[in-house]
Design a protein around this motif. Sequence first.
Motif, PDB file in Angstrom:
ATOM      1  N   TYR A   4      -1.150  11.292  -6.052  1.00 28.00           N
ATOM      2  CA  TYR A   4      -0.673  12.024  -6.842  1.00 28.00           C
ATOM      3  C   TYR A   4      -1.308  12.269  -8.192  1.00 28.00           C
ATOM      4  O   TYR A   4      -1.051  13.020  -8.959  1.00 28.00           O
ATOM      5  CB  TYR A   4       1.160  11.678  -7.319  1.00 28.00           C
ATOM      6  N   ALA A   5      -2.287  11.279  -8.598  1.00 27.96           N
ATOM      7  CA  ALA A   5      -3.047  11.489  -9.717  1.00 27.96           C
ATOM      8  C   ALA A   5      -4.016  12.501  -9.956  1.00 27.96           C
ATOM      9  O   ALA A   5      -4.156  13.170 -10.809  1.00 27.96           O
ATOM     10  CB  ALA A   5      -3.705  10.104  -9.980  1.00 27.96           C
ATOM     11  N   ASN A   6      -4.302  13.158  -8.696  1.00 26.40           N
ATOM     12  CA  ASN A   6      -5.088  14.621  -8.642  1.00 26.40           C
ATOM     13  C   ASN A   6      -4.397  15.697  -7.986  1.00 26.40           C
ATOM     14  O   ASN A   6      -3.860  15.455  -7.159  1.00 26.40           O
ATOM     15  CB  ASN A   6      -6.280  14.395  -8.113  1.00 26.40           C
ATOM     16  N   ASP A   7      -4.211  16.762  -8.545  1.00 32.36           N
ATOM     17  CA  ASP A   7      -3.566  17.995  -7.727  1.00 32.36           C
ATOM     18  C   ASP A   7      -4.553  18.082  -6.290  1.00 32.36           C
ATOM     19  O   ASP A   7      -3.551  18.620  -5.297  1.00 32.36           O
ATOM     20  CB  ASP A   7      -3.794  19.123  -8.297  1.00 32.36           C
ATOM     21  N   GLU A   8      -5.569  18.039  -6.101  1.00 35.75           N
ATOM     22  CA  GLU A   8      -6.323  18.061  -4.977  1.00 35.75           C
ATOM     23  C   GLU A   8      -6.027  16.924  -3.863  1.00 35.75           C
ATOM     24  O   GLU A   8      -6.696  16.875  -2.833  1.00 35.75           O
ATOM     25  CB  GLU A   8      -7.575  18.592  -4.860  1.00 35.75           C
ATOM     26  N   GLY A   9      -5.510  15.815  -4.557  1.00 37.01           N
ATOM     27  CA  GLY A   9      -5.455  14.351  -3.694  1.00 37.01           C
ATOM     28  C   GLY A   9      -6.540  13.910  -3.741  1.00 37.01           C
ATOM     29  O   GLY A   9      -7.490  13.739  -4.518  1.00 37.01           O
ATOM     30  N   LYS A  21       3.282   5.475   7.529  1.00 37.80           N
ATOM     31  CA  LYS A  21       4.618   5.080   7.149  1.00 37.80           C
ATOM     32  C   LYS A  21       4.748   6.178   5.919  1.00 37.80           C
ATOM     33  O   LYS A  21       5.987   6.644   6.075  1.00 37.80           O
ATOM     34  CB  LYS A  21       4.710   3.760   6.608  1.00 37.80           C
ATOM     35  N   LEU A  22       3.708   6.404   5.230  1.00 37.47           N
ATOM     36  CA  LEU A  22       3.958   7.577   4.213  1.00 37.47           C
ATOM     37  C   LEU A  22       4.331   8.908   4.745  1.00 37.47           C
ATOM     38  O   LEU A  22       5.112   9.786   4.263  1.00 37.47           O
ATOM     39  CB  LEU A  22       3.060   7.522   3.180  1.00 37.47           C
ATOM     40  N   LEU A  23       3.572   9.232   5.787  1.00 35.99           N
ATOM     41  CA  LEU A  23       3.663  10.478   6.332  1.00 35.99           C
ATOM     42  C   LEU A  23       5.132  10.647   7.096  1.00 35.99           C
ATOM     43  O   LEU A  23       5.491  11.852   7.008  1.00 35.99           O
ATOM     44  CB  LEU A  23       2.796  10.693   7.868  1.00 35.99           C
ATOM     45  N   GLU A  24       5.456   9.542   7.770  1.00 35.33           N
ATOM     46  CA  GLU A  24       6.865   9.749   8.472  1.00 35.33           C
ATOM     47  C   GLU A  24       7.751  10.003   7.485  1.00 35.33           C
ATOM     48  O   GLU A  24       8.847  10.600   7.734  1.00 35.33           O
ATOM     49  CB  GLU A  24       7.238   8.512   9.265  1.00 35.33           C
ATOM     50  N   GLU A  25       7.856   9.264   5.999  1.00 36.79           N
ATOM     51  CA  GLU A  25       8.707   9.316   4.988  1.00 36.79           C
ATOM     52  C   GLU A  25       8.538  10.789   4.236  1.00 36.79           C
ATOM     53  O   GLU A  25       9.155  10.954   3.351  1.00 36.79           O
ATOM     54  CB  GLU A  25       8.830   8.210   4.266  1.00 36.79           C
ATOM     55  N   LYS A  26       7.482  11.499   4.578  1.00 37.83           N
ATOM     56  CA  LYS A  26       7.112  12.729   3.926  1.00 37.83           C
ATOM     57  C   LYS A  26       6.841  12.481   2.409  1.00 37.83           C
ATOM     58  O   LYS A  26       6.992  13.532   1.817  1.00 37.83           O
ATOM     59  CB  LYS A  26       8.127  13.865   4.264  1.00 37.83           C
ATOM     60  N   VAL A  27       6.242  11.412   2.072  1.00 38.77           N
ATOM     61  CA  VAL A  27       5.777  11.225   0.767  1.00 38.77           C
ATOM     62  C   VAL A  27       4.418  11.701   0.468  1.00 38.77           C
ATOM     63  O   VAL A  27       4.132  12.145  -0.526  1.00 38.77           O
ATOM     64  CB  VAL A  27       5.735   9.411   0.557  1.00 38.77           C
ATOM     65  N   ILE A  28       3.499  11.923   1.639  1.00 41.05           N
ATOM     66  CA  ILE A  28       2.524  12.350   1.376  1.00 41.05           C
ATOM     67  C   ILE A  28       2.083  13.363   2.717  1.00 41.05           C
ATOM     68  O   ILE A  28       2.735  13.287   3.592  1.00 41.05           O
ATOM     69  CB  ILE A  28       1.140  11.271   0.970  1.00 41.05           C
ATOM     70  N   GLU A  29       0.961  14.000   2.557  1.00 46.35           N
ATOM     71  CA  GLU A  29       0.441  14.930   3.651  1.00 46.35           C
ATOM     72  C   GLU A  29      -1.112  14.442   3.978  1.00 46.35           C
ATOM     73  O   GLU A  29      -1.521  14.212   3.089  1.00 46.35           O
ATOM     74  CB  GLU A  29       0.678  16.466   3.541  1.00 46.35           C
ATOM     75  N   VAL A  30      -1.427  14.642   5.093  1.00 48.87           N
ATOM     76  CA  VAL A  30      -2.620  14.343   5.476  1.00 48.87           C
ATOM     77  C   VAL A  30      -3.367  15.691   6.284  1.00 48.87           C
ATOM     78  O   VAL A  30      -2.989  15.966   7.181  1.00 48.87           O
ATOM     79  CB  VAL A  30      -3.154  13.182   6.410  1.00 48.87           C
ATOM     80  N   VAL A  31      -4.488  16.378   5.512  1.00 50.86           N
ATOM     81  CA  VAL A  31      -5.104  17.524   6.308  1.00 50.86           C
ATOM     82  C   VAL A  31      -6.170  17.349   6.444  1.00 50.86           C
ATOM     83  O   VAL A  31      -7.097  16.796   5.599  1.00 50.86           O
ATOM     84  CB  VAL A  31      -4.803  18.434   4.882  1.00 50.86           C
ATOM     85  N   GLY A  32      -6.841  17.743   7.455  1.00 49.06           N
ATOM     86  CA  GLY A  32      -8.191  17.815   8.024  1.00 49.06           C
ATOM     87  C   GLY A  32      -9.034  18.595   7.343  1.00 49.06           C
ATOM     88  O   GLY A  32      -8.610  19.770   6.854  1.00 49.06           O
ATOM     89  N   LEU A  80       0.721  -1.123  -0.073  1.00 46.66           N
ATOM     90  CA  LEU A  80       0.038   0.108   0.002  1.00 46.66           C
ATOM     91  C   LEU A  80       1.106   1.313  -0.015  1.00 46.66           C
ATOM     92  O   LEU A  80       0.509   2.287  -0.692  1.00 46.66           O
ATOM     93  CB  LEU A  80      -1.146  -0.138   1.118  1.00 46.66           C
ATOM     94  N   ALA A  81       1.783   1.183   0.738  1.00 49.91           N
ATOM     95  CA  ALA A  81       2.903   2.383   0.818  1.00 49.91           C
ATOM     96  C   ALA A  81       3.533   2.603  -0.625  1.00 49.91           C
ATOM     97  O   ALA A  81       3.767   3.713  -1.084  1.00 49.91           O
ATOM     98  CB  ALA A  81       3.983   2.169   1.680  1.00 49.91           C
ATOM     99  N   GLU A  82       3.431   1.543  -1.725  1.00 50.82           N
ATOM    100  CA  GLU A  82       3.803   2.033  -3.005  1.00 50.82           C
ATOM    101  C   GLU A  82       2.762   2.194  -3.852  1.00 50.82           C
ATOM    102  O   GLU A  82       2.780   2.975  -4.543  1.00 50.82           O
ATOM    103  CB  GLU A  82       4.611   0.550  -3.347  1.00 50.82           C
ATOM    104  N   HIS A  83       1.358   1.779  -3.571  1.00 51.86           N
ATOM    105  CA  HIS A  83       0.408   2.097  -4.571  1.00 51.86           C
ATOM    106  C   HIS A  83      -0.460   3.481  -3.998  1.00 51.86           C
ATOM    107  O   HIS A  83      -0.785   3.981  -5.115  1.00 51.86           O
ATOM    108  CB  HIS A  83      -0.518   0.876  -4.475  1.00 51.86           C
ATOM    109  N   ILE A  84      -0.603   3.733  -2.872  1.00 48.46           N
ATOM    110  CA  ILE A  84      -1.458   4.741  -2.504  1.00 48.46           C
ATOM    111  C   ILE A  84      -0.699   6.268  -2.799  1.00 48.46           C
ATOM    112  O   ILE A  84      -1.460   7.045  -3.345  1.00 48.46           O
ATOM    113  CB  ILE A  84      -1.351   4.970  -0.827  1.00 48.46           C
ATOM    114  N   PRO A  85       0.633   6.570  -3.118  1.00 48.64           N
ATOM    115  CA  PRO A  85       0.903   7.805  -3.605  1.00 48.64           C
ATOM    116  C   PRO A  85       0.442   7.780  -5.088  1.00 48.64           C
ATOM    117  O   PRO A  85       0.385   9.042  -5.486  1.00 48.64           O
ATOM    118  CB  PRO A  85       2.600   7.625  -3.379  1.00 48.64           C
ATOM    119  N   ARG A  86       0.510   6.741  -5.585  1.00 51.04           N
ATOM    120  CA  ARG A  86      -0.018   6.785  -7.096  1.00 51.04           C
ATOM    121  C   ARG A  86      -1.376   7.303  -7.216  1.00 51.04           C
ATOM    122  O   ARG A  86      -1.620   8.153  -8.221  1.00 51.04           O
ATOM    123  CB  ARG A  86       0.196   5.647  -7.845  1.00 51.04           C
ATOM    124  N   ARG A  87      -2.251   7.029  -6.331  1.00 54.45           N
ATOM    125  CA  ARG A  87      -3.590   7.501  -6.263  1.00 54.45           C
ATOM    126  C   ARG A  87      -3.685   8.786  -5.898  1.00 54.45           C
ATOM    127  O   ARG A  87      -4.533   9.789  -6.395  1.00 54.45           O
ATOM    128  CB  ARG A  87      -4.441   6.603  -5.313  1.00 54.45           C
TER     129      ARG A  87
END
Length: 138
Positions: free
Chosen positions: A67-72, A99-110, A58-65
Motif C-alpha cells: 500500500y506504500a506505493n500506488d503501483e504496488g 492468505k492475503l489473496l484469499e482475504e482480498k487484502v491484496i491482488e497479484v497481477v502477472g 508477514l500477512a500483517e507486514h506485507i500490505p504496508r509495503r
Amino acid sequence: MTDVHWENNNYFIHYGGAGLDMFQMVGYNPDHDSAHRRQSILGFEFDDVARKLSILALAEHIPRRVYANDEGISFGELFATTCNDSPASANIYRESIGKLLEEKVIEVVGVDGAKRRSAIQIKASDQLISPPQRQLFI
C-alpha cells in the motif's frame, strides 16, 4: 539460506522476530514473549510454530509495503529487499501472500495482466497491488 534453516529446523535458532524487520525490538514487546507466542524460550526454532508465526506476521507486514506505493511492488522486489530482515523463505512469503489473496487484502497481477488466484502461481515478476476497494482495517 532460509530454506536450509527451515529444512533443518532442529539445528538453527533465530533470536529475532517472525515477520519483516526482525531486529527492530525496542523495549518489552509481548509479541516476543515466549509465553505469549507459545514458542520455546530458546528462540525462533524454524518449526511448525515458527512457520505459522511467520505467515501471520508477514500477512500483517506485507500490505504496508504494498500500500506504500500506488503501483504496488513486485514479488521479486519485495523478497529481495526484505529477505535479509526476515527469517521467512520465499515459500513462506508466498503462503502469506496466498492468505492475503484469499482475504482480498491484496491482488497479484502477472506481467501479462492475468490475476493470480493462488500462492503457487506467484512469480518474481508479478506485481502485488492493493485491490480497487481497500479494507478499512488490516
